[in-house]
Design a protein around this motif. Structure first.
Motif, PDB file in Angstrom:
ATOM      1  N   GLU A  16      40.609  71.931  83.320  1.00  0.00           N
ATOM      2  CA  GLU A  16      40.413  72.355  84.781  1.00  0.00           C
ATOM      3  C   GLU A  16      39.631  73.735  85.026  1.00  0.00           C
ATOM      4  O   GLU A  16      39.841  74.473  83.955  1.00  0.00           O
ATOM      5  CB  GLU A  16      41.454  72.223  85.741  1.00  0.00           C
ATOM      6  CG  GLU A  16      42.460  73.454  85.553  1.00  0.00           C
ATOM      7  CD  GLU A  16      43.495  73.130  84.443  1.00  0.00           C
ATOM      8  OE1 GLU A  16      43.272  72.055  83.555  1.00  0.00           O
ATOM      9  OE2 GLU A  16      44.243  73.938  84.360  1.00  0.00           O
ATOM     10  N   VAL A  17      38.688  73.692  85.945  1.00  0.00           N
ATOM     11  CA  VAL A  17      38.069  75.004  86.125  1.00  0.00           C
ATOM     12  C   VAL A  17      38.493  76.002  87.246  1.00  0.00           C
ATOM     13  O   VAL A  17      38.831  75.276  88.371  1.00  0.00           O
ATOM     14  CB  VAL A  17      36.607  74.806  86.262  1.00  0.00           C
ATOM     15  CG1 VAL A  17      35.929  76.067  86.685  1.00  0.00           C
ATOM     16  CG2 VAL A  17      35.746  74.018  85.437  1.00  0.00           C
ATOM     17  N   VAL A  18      39.234  76.924  86.784  1.00  0.00           N
ATOM     18  CA  VAL A  18      39.820  77.728  87.847  1.00  0.00           C
ATOM     19  C   VAL A  18      38.819  78.979  88.207  1.00  0.00           C
ATOM     20  O   VAL A  18      38.614  79.815  87.042  1.00  0.00           O
ATOM     21  CB  VAL A  18      41.243  78.326  87.414  1.00  0.00           C
ATOM     22  CG1 VAL A  18      41.805  79.168  88.525  1.00  0.00           C
ATOM     23  CG2 VAL A  18      42.078  77.233  86.852  1.00  0.00           C
ATOM     24  N   ALA A  68      48.732  69.157  95.745  1.00  0.00           N
ATOM     25  CA  ALA A  68      50.223  69.153  95.493  1.00  0.00           C
ATOM     26  C   ALA A  68      50.820  68.517  94.604  1.00  0.00           C
ATOM     27  O   ALA A  68      50.903  68.650  93.382  1.00  0.00           O
ATOM     28  CB  ALA A  68      50.775  69.129  96.878  1.00  0.00           C
ATOM     29  N   THR A  69      51.186  67.309  94.827  1.00  0.00           N
ATOM     30  CA  THR A  69      51.709  66.266  93.973  1.00  0.00           C
ATOM     31  C   THR A  69      50.708  65.573  93.366  1.00  0.00           C
ATOM     32  O   THR A  69      50.920  65.035  92.305  1.00  0.00           O
ATOM     33  CB  THR A  69      52.663  65.261  94.845  1.00  0.00           C
ATOM     34  OG1 THR A  69      51.981  64.599  95.688  1.00  0.00           O
ATOM     35  CG2 THR A  69      53.678  65.825  95.438  1.00  0.00           C
ATOM     36  N   GLY A  70      49.390  65.348  94.021  1.00  0.00           N
ATOM     37  CA  GLY A  70      48.280  64.879  93.463  1.00  0.00           C
ATOM     38  C   GLY A  70      48.218  63.420  94.131  1.00  0.00           C
ATOM     39  O   GLY A  70      47.281  62.683  93.649  1.00  0.00           O
ATOM     40  N   CYS A 104      39.326  71.676  94.929  1.00  0.00           N
ATOM     41  CA  CYS A 104      40.176  72.236  95.871  1.00  0.00           C
ATOM     42  C   CYS A 104      40.224  73.574  95.879  1.00  0.00           C
ATOM     43  O   CYS A 104      39.763  74.473  95.004  1.00  0.00           O
ATOM     44  CB  CYS A 104      41.509  71.453  95.501  1.00  0.00           C
ATOM     45  SG  CYS A 104      42.191  72.125  93.942  1.00  0.00           S
ATOM     46  N   ILE A 105      40.885  74.162  96.956  1.00  0.00           N
ATOM     47  CA  ILE A 105      41.071  75.572  96.830  1.00  0.00           C
ATOM     48  C   ILE A 105      42.435  76.083  96.273  1.00  0.00           C
ATOM     49  O   ILE A 105      42.204  76.861  95.360  1.00  0.00           O
ATOM     50  CB  ILE A 105      41.425  76.407  98.540  1.00  0.00           C
ATOM     51  CG1 ILE A 105      40.332  75.828  99.280  1.00  0.00           C
ATOM     52  CG2 ILE A 105      41.390  77.486  98.514  1.00  0.00           C
ATOM     53  CD1 ILE A 105      38.963  76.502  99.132  1.00  0.00           C
ATOM     54  N   ILE A 106      43.552  75.425  96.296  1.00  0.00           N
ATOM     55  CA  ILE A 106      44.606  75.610  95.511  1.00  0.00           C
ATOM     56  C   ILE A 106      45.391  74.369  94.864  1.00  0.00           C
ATOM     57  O   ILE A 106      45.505  73.515  95.492  1.00  0.00           O
ATOM     58  CB  ILE A 106      45.801  76.319  96.504  1.00  0.00           C
ATOM     59  CG1 ILE A 106      45.160  77.537  97.098  1.00  0.00           C
ATOM     60  CG2 ILE A 106      47.114  76.648  95.725  1.00  0.00           C
ATOM     61  CD1 ILE A 106      46.113  78.544  97.847  1.00  0.00           C
ATOM     62  N   ALA A 107      45.639  74.504  93.609  1.00  0.00           N
ATOM     63  CA  ALA A 107      46.044  73.468  92.983  1.00  0.00           C
ATOM     64  C   ALA A 107      47.351  73.889  92.453  1.00  0.00           C
ATOM     65  O   ALA A 107      47.632  75.056  91.960  1.00  0.00           O
ATOM     66  CB  ALA A 107      45.168  73.137  91.776  1.00  0.00           C
ATOM     67  N   SER A 108      48.461  72.996  92.128  1.00  0.00           N
ATOM     68  CA  SER A 108      49.636  73.158  91.624  1.00  0.00           C
ATOM     69  C   SER A 108      49.637  72.639  90.305  1.00  0.00           C
ATOM     70  O   SER A 108      48.923  71.524  89.883  1.00  0.00           O
ATOM     71  CB  SER A 108      50.786  72.303  92.342  1.00  0.00           C
ATOM     72  OG  SER A 108      50.820  71.031  91.980  1.00  0.00           O
ATOM     73  N   PRO A 109      50.413  73.088  89.337  1.00  0.00           N
ATOM     74  CA  PRO A 109      50.382  72.758  87.986  1.00  0.00           C
ATOM     75  C   PRO A 109      51.010  71.231  87.899  1.00  0.00           C
ATOM     76  O   PRO A 109      50.237  70.383  87.161  1.00  0.00           O
ATOM     77  CB  PRO A 109      51.397  73.618  87.328  1.00  0.00           C
ATOM     78  CG  PRO A 109      51.386  74.796  88.070  1.00  0.00           C
ATOM     79  CD  PRO A 109      51.354  74.374  89.439  1.00  0.00           C
ATOM     80  N   GLU A 110      51.851  70.789  88.586  1.00  0.00           N
ATOM     81  CA  GLU A 110      52.220  69.435  88.901  1.00  0.00           C
ATOM     82  C   GLU A 110      51.041  68.484  89.268  1.00  0.00           C
ATOM     83  O   GLU A 110      50.795  67.458  88.700  1.00  0.00           O
ATOM     84  CB  GLU A 110      53.401  69.384  89.714  1.00  0.00           C
ATOM     85  CG  GLU A 110      54.488  70.134  89.318  1.00  0.00           C
ATOM     86  CD  GLU A 110      54.569  71.636  90.004  1.00  0.00           C
ATOM     87  OE1 GLU A 110      53.374  72.127  90.150  1.00  0.00           O
ATOM     88  OE2 GLU A 110      55.757  71.925  90.277  1.00  0.00           O
ATOM     89  N   ALA A 161      42.489  78.691  92.628  1.00  0.00           N
ATOM     90  CA  ALA A 161      43.455  79.162  92.249  1.00  0.00           C
ATOM     91  C   ALA A 161      44.495  78.119  91.740  1.00  0.00           C
ATOM     92  O   ALA A 161      44.600  77.022  92.434  1.00  0.00           O
ATOM     93  CB  ALA A 161      44.329  80.006  93.125  1.00  0.00           C
ATOM     94  N   LYS A 162      45.220  78.453  90.675  1.00  0.00           N
ATOM     95  CA  LYS A 162      46.275  77.529  90.229  1.00  0.00           C
ATOM     96  C   LYS A 162      47.438  78.359  90.319  1.00  0.00           C
ATOM     97  O   LYS A 162      47.734  79.342  89.907  1.00  0.00           O
ATOM     98  CB  LYS A 162      46.096  77.326  88.703  1.00  0.00           C
ATOM     99  CG  LYS A 162      47.055  76.066  88.152  1.00  0.00           C
ATOM    100  CD  LYS A 162      46.605  76.014  86.493  1.00  0.00           C
ATOM    101  CE  LYS A 162      47.407  75.134  85.625  1.00  0.00           C
ATOM    102  NZ  LYS A 162      47.026  74.886  84.561  1.00  0.00           N
ATOM    103  N   ASP A 163      48.328  77.728  91.460  1.00  0.00           N
ATOM    104  CA  ASP A 163      49.607  78.325  91.873  1.00  0.00           C
ATOM    105  C   ASP A 163      50.756  78.236  91.056  1.00  0.00           C
ATOM    106  O   ASP A 163      50.559  77.499  89.839  1.00  0.00           O
ATOM    107  CB  ASP A 163      49.984  78.046  93.205  1.00  0.00           C
ATOM    108  CG  ASP A 163      49.232  79.019  94.262  1.00  0.00           C
ATOM    109  OD1 ASP A 163      48.388  80.034  93.528  1.00  0.00           O
ATOM    110  OD2 ASP A 163      49.358  78.889  95.555  1.00  0.00           O
ATOM    111  N   LYS A 164      52.127  78.609  91.123  1.00  0.00           N
ATOM    112  CA  LYS A 164      53.088  78.448  90.685  1.00  0.00           C
ATOM    113  C   LYS A 164      53.747  77.132  90.229  1.00  0.00           C
ATOM    114  O   LYS A 164      53.962  76.666  89.136  1.00  0.00           O
ATOM    115  CB  LYS A 164      54.117  79.426  90.925  1.00  0.00           C
ATOM    116  CG  LYS A 164      54.907  80.557  90.061  1.00  0.00           C
ATOM    117  CD  LYS A 164      55.745  81.615  90.610  1.00  0.00           C
ATOM    118  CE  LYS A 164      55.165  82.852  90.290  1.00  0.00           C
ATOM    119  NZ  LYS A 164      55.539  83.439  91.392  1.00  0.00           N
ATOM    120  N   CYS A 165      53.831  76.562  91.450  1.00  0.00           N
ATOM    121  CA  CYS A 165      54.966  75.341  91.657  1.00  0.00           C
ATOM    122  C   CYS A 165      54.947  74.475  92.744  1.00  0.00           C
ATOM    123  O   CYS A 165      54.420  75.167  93.783  1.00  0.00           O
ATOM    124  CB  CYS A 165      56.451  75.391  90.880  1.00  0.00           C
ATOM    125  SG  CYS A 165      57.045  76.499  91.924  1.00  0.00           S
TER     126      CYS A 165
END
Ligand code: PRP
Ligand code: URA
Length: 208
Positions: A3-5, A134-136, A158-164, A182-186
């Motif tokens: 992914e590109v962040v 979020a969940t995808g 997207c603006i913010i993605a979760s690792p999940e 941004a790739k956030d925490k969880c």
């Protein structure tokens, strides 16, 4: 596919304002638009260019242009609409389709209520737009529909993605490249991204 962040002090700065719960609706909308332009810039780095001869005031040259008509943007309603305003300024003749989805609050699975895409969608380069991965579930449901319509060239912005969300989306659609600011925490137990920015749709439209 990695992914590109967007990794840049300006983006970090703008995200800090966007995440702040005291940011006004007006500023929230403006920032989503702005950051979307940078996402689009990244997502078009490998754009196809076509030869064109033009005349400058001094001479004739062979140059390159893109064809806006190659592109279609598919915002996921509601919050995805907030990303259109920015990127339509940089690819002004792109076509726009819409998919209406909301997450069932208990199951977190997407419920579809609208789907309309441009003519010849299967031939276009499609950017799916949604501020939150979020969940995808919403991204996967959208891409499933587009692939059923024959689309083969899809990117997810997207603006913010979760690792999940990234992991699940990549597993379901390994050919779809993901671009996020941004790739956030969880995710928390309610399926919200941490630290995130809250409910994107509610913040864009002031509904809560
Ligand atoms: C939000 C967001 C995404 C979805 C992400 O929309 O804009 O579409 O949740 O979650 P997921 O990755 O777990 O599917 P929401 O369902 O709240 O609808 P809204 O845009 O109408 O507020
Ligand atoms: N949808 C949102 O709008 N925000 C989240 O954090 C997760 C899903």
């Amino acid at each position: 596919m990695k992914e590109v962040v967007l990794n840049h002090p300006l983006i970090t700065h703008k995200l800090s304002i966007l995440r702040n719960k005291n940011t006004s609706t007006k500023e929230f909308r403006e920032l989503i638009s702005e950051i979307s332009v940078y996402l689009c810039y990244e997502a078009t780095k490998d754009a196809t260019v076509y030869d064109k001869v033009i005349e400058t005031p001094l001479t004739k040259i062979n140059t390159k242009v893109i064809n806006d008509d190659d592109y279609a943007f598919i915002p996921i309603l509601r919050a995805g609409m907030s990303m259109v305003e920015g990127i339509i300024k940089v690819i002004p003749n792109a076509k726009i389709g819409h998919i209406g989805l909301y997450r069932n609050e208990n199951t977190l699975t997407p419920v579809e209520y609208y789907y309309k895409v441009p003519l010849n969608i299967s031939k276009r380069k499609v950017f799916v737009l949604d501020p939150m991965l979020a969940t995808g579930g919403s991204a996967i449901a959208t891409i499933d529909k587009l692939k059923k319509d024959g689309v083969t060239d899809i990117k997810f912005l997207c603006i913010i993605a979760s690792p999940e969300g990234i992991k699940t989306l990549k597993k379901a659609h390994p050919d779809v490249k993901i671009y996020c600011a941004a790739k956030d925490k969880c995710l928390n137990k309610n399926g919200y991204i941490l630290p995130g920015l809250g409910d994107a749709g509610d913040r864009v439209y002031g509904t809560k």
